[in-house]
Design an enzyme around this catalytic site. Structure first.
Site, PDB file in Angstrom:
ATOM      1  N   ASP A  52       0.881  -1.314   0.139  1.00 44.98           N
ATOM      2  CA  ASP A  52       0.088  -0.003  -0.103  1.00 44.98           C
ATOM      3  C   ASP A  52       0.824   1.230   0.116  1.00 44.98           C
ATOM      4  O   ASP A  52       2.039   1.316  -0.622  1.00 44.98           O
ATOM      5  CB  ASP A  52      -0.936  -0.117   1.191  1.00 44.98           C
ATOM      6  CG  ASP A  52      -2.116   0.696   0.875  1.00 44.98           C
ATOM      7  OD1 ASP A  52      -2.163   1.713   0.857  1.00 44.98           O
ATOM      8  OD2 ASP A  52      -3.195  -0.097   0.636  1.00 44.98           O
ATOM      9  N   HIS A  54      -3.707   5.892   3.748  1.00 49.82           N
ATOM     10  CA  HIS A  54      -4.315   4.909   3.443  1.00 49.82           C
ATOM     11  C   HIS A  54      -3.583   3.593   3.682  1.00 49.82           C
ATOM     12  O   HIS A  54      -4.311   2.893   4.212  1.00 49.82           O
ATOM     13  CB  HIS A  54      -4.336   4.770   1.892  1.00 49.82           C
ATOM     14  CG  HIS A  54      -5.363   3.773   1.308  1.00 49.82           C
ATOM     15  ND1 HIS A  54      -4.639   2.540   0.792  1.00 49.82           N
ATOM     16  CD2 HIS A  54      -6.618   3.819   1.128  1.00 49.82           C
ATOM     17  CE1 HIS A  54      -5.786   2.002   0.399  1.00 49.82           C
ATOM     18  NE2 HIS A  54      -6.989   2.570   0.373  1.00 49.82           N
ATOM     19  N   ASN A  63     -14.284   0.470  -6.147  1.00 50.53           N
ATOM     20  CA  ASN A  63     -15.264   1.345  -5.716  1.00 50.53           C
ATOM     21  C   ASN A  63     -16.228   2.080  -6.777  1.00 50.53           C
ATOM     22  O   ASN A  63     -16.402   3.184  -6.590  1.00 50.53           O
ATOM     23  CB  ASN A  63     -14.616   2.519  -4.729  1.00 50.53           C
ATOM     24  CG  ASN A  63     -13.715   1.847  -3.398  1.00 50.53           C
ATOM     25  OD1 ASN A  63     -14.129   0.796  -3.077  1.00 50.53           O
ATOM     26  ND2 ASN A  63     -12.871   2.526  -3.103  1.00 50.53           N
ATOM     27  N   SER A  74     -10.943  -0.997   0.028  1.00 49.47           N
ATOM     28  CA  SER A  74      -9.705  -1.013   0.605  1.00 49.47           C
ATOM     29  C   SER A  74      -9.906  -1.473   2.123  1.00 49.47           C
ATOM     30  O   SER A  74      -9.112  -2.019   2.424  1.00 49.47           O
ATOM     31  CB  SER A  74      -9.307   0.643   0.600  1.00 49.47           C
ATOM     32  OG  SER A  74      -8.578   0.631  -0.570  1.00 49.47           O
TER      33      SER A  74
END
Length: 437
Positions: free
Chosen positions: A183, A215, A313, A386
């Protein structure tokens, strides 16, 4: 000279013909081919500085990252399609991004106790026993597990996601299991992780593992945050899992396939049992899954590593339902959709709309999810597939700890077998809501 500027490509090599593949790359491109392991003692690669006709091979997964022009790409494509058994496929490198909803980034934690929210929360605990999930259970033997009605969580002691996945009552903590989070990195100064032994590496040029985005810290917190954080309720699943943090997305939240594949290569080399990837890119109409990522996922499974990735998403339900994103749409990558506190499919969560690959395998909590955040804020709530993905990865670690035989496909199978059945179709939630052992 090539007629158009050079671009970067992914070249899938035959693992049984490694030396032949090296020779073929050199002959077809006329350039230099280097193994990632020989570049430097730590294997670091200046990815942005790849020169024309230069290829770097990620040995463990058998993929080369190549910069070349269209003429050379055509030669490689012809070799893959026709005559050379050492070159299996060539694809243009794609850009990928973090799979959290952008408008949620940076919103402070605001737990809600209003009657309307609580009513919606309680509504989510109806236990409707669905017919056996068709696709998910075709490959399973044992019958579906039906979970008893749940009670609302104590929001002061745990997040709703930890509660509804039964992580809080599990007797396992992930000890002895290696879990890689690929990530935007991790805030290594965060008090919830400061005492942990964490293996980390950056695959982003000019950026350290230190998370300048948030994130990655959020996702790592869900998968492996402590049972007793420094402040606030519990938000993490597997508090004693061995965390491997690979920074494959930059501080702006973006990256490319090459860095992701290098991160996968690194995680497999370190013997990670689980790779969590809350990243991806949307698909164009008629676009198939990546042959390169699919074969890499198969090679990972053969090495005892499962890859779990965010479904995406892009949906705007009910008006628009988008297909599962790259690379989660690969059949051998475990794709995770998102549900809200009412255990309804999140409005943004992508669906399994493509017959050949692109299915949703399972669902996790993905709306207003509490987790860690870089200091000084320390904690935050975000939404997205996520967030659902590290829930599944962390719970996979709990299952892996519970039985050493649960590795590779057996680990994915147990996640499907033990999922809590939901009322939504499997195209949206797969086998159902992930559950801790």
């Amino acid at each position: 000279m090539d007629p158009i500027p050079s671009r970067r490509y992914l070249v899938l090599l035959c693992q049984d013909r490694k030396q032949e593949a090296f020779r073929a790359l050199k002959e077809l491109t006329g350039g230099q081919v280097t193994s990632i392991a020989t570049l430097a003692p730590d294997g670091e690669l200046p990815r942005a500085q790849l020169t024309d006709q230069c290829a770097v091979v990620f040995d463990r997964i058998g993929v080369a990252l190549l910069r070349c022009g269209e003429e050379k790409r055509r030669l490689l494509a012809m070799a893959a399609q026709e005559s050379n058994p050492a070159i299996l496929a060539i694809e243009l490198e794609r850009q990928v991004r973090a799979m959290a909803r952008p408008k949620d980034i940076g919103i402070p934690v605001t737990p809600s106790n209003d009657p309307e929210s609580l009513a919606a929360y309680l509504k989510g605990y109806r236990d409707a026993v669905n017919e056996i999930v068709d696709r998910a259970l075709e490959r399973q033997g044992p019958a579906a597990i039906v979970h008893p009605p749940s009670t609302p969580p104590d929001e002061a002691s745990m997040s709703w996601g930890v509660h509804v996945t039964r992580s809080a009552v599990s007797t396992y903590n992930g000890r002895g299991v290696k879990l890689a989070v690929l990530d935007t990195g991790l805030d290594l100064t965060h008090p919830d992780f400061a005492a942990r032994q964490i293996v980390s590496r950056s695959f982003v040029d000019g950026e350290s593992v230190q998370d300048g985005n948030g994130h990655g810290t959020h996702c790592a917190g869900i998968a492996g945050g402590p049972a007793r954080p420094s402040a606030g309720p519990r938000y993490g699943v597997a508090g004693e899992v061995e965390l491997y943090i690979g920074k494959v997305l930059g501080d702006q939240g973006g990256g490319a396939d090459g860095s992701v594949l290098e991160g996968i290569n690194w995680a497999i080399e370190h013997g990670c049992h689980i790779i969590s990837m809350s990243l991806g890119s949307s698909l164009e109409s008629g676009q198939n899954y990546s042959k390169v990522f699919e074969e890499v996922a198969r090679r990972a499974l053969a090495a005892g590593t499962v890859i779990i990735a965010a479904a995406g998403n892009e949906s705007r339900r009910p008006e628009l339902i988008a297909p599962v994103s790259h690379p989660a749409n690969c059949p051998s990558i475990f794709a995770v959709g998102a549900v809200d506190q009412a255990l309804q499919t999140a409005s943004f969560s992508c669906a399994g709309l493509v017959p050949d690959g692109g299915q949703v395998d399972i669902a996790g909590p993905g709306v207003q999810v509490l987790s860690s955040w870089p200091v000084p804020q320390r904690h935050n709530t975000l939404s997205g597939t996520s967030m659902a993905t590290p829930f599944v990865a962390g719970i996979a670690a709990l299952h892996a700890q519970s039985d050493p035989a649960l590795r590779s496909r057996a680990l994915l199978n147990i996640l499907v077998q033990t999922a809590r059945r939901l009322t939504q179709p499997s195209r949206d939630v797969g086998a159902g809501l992930v559950q801790a052992p």
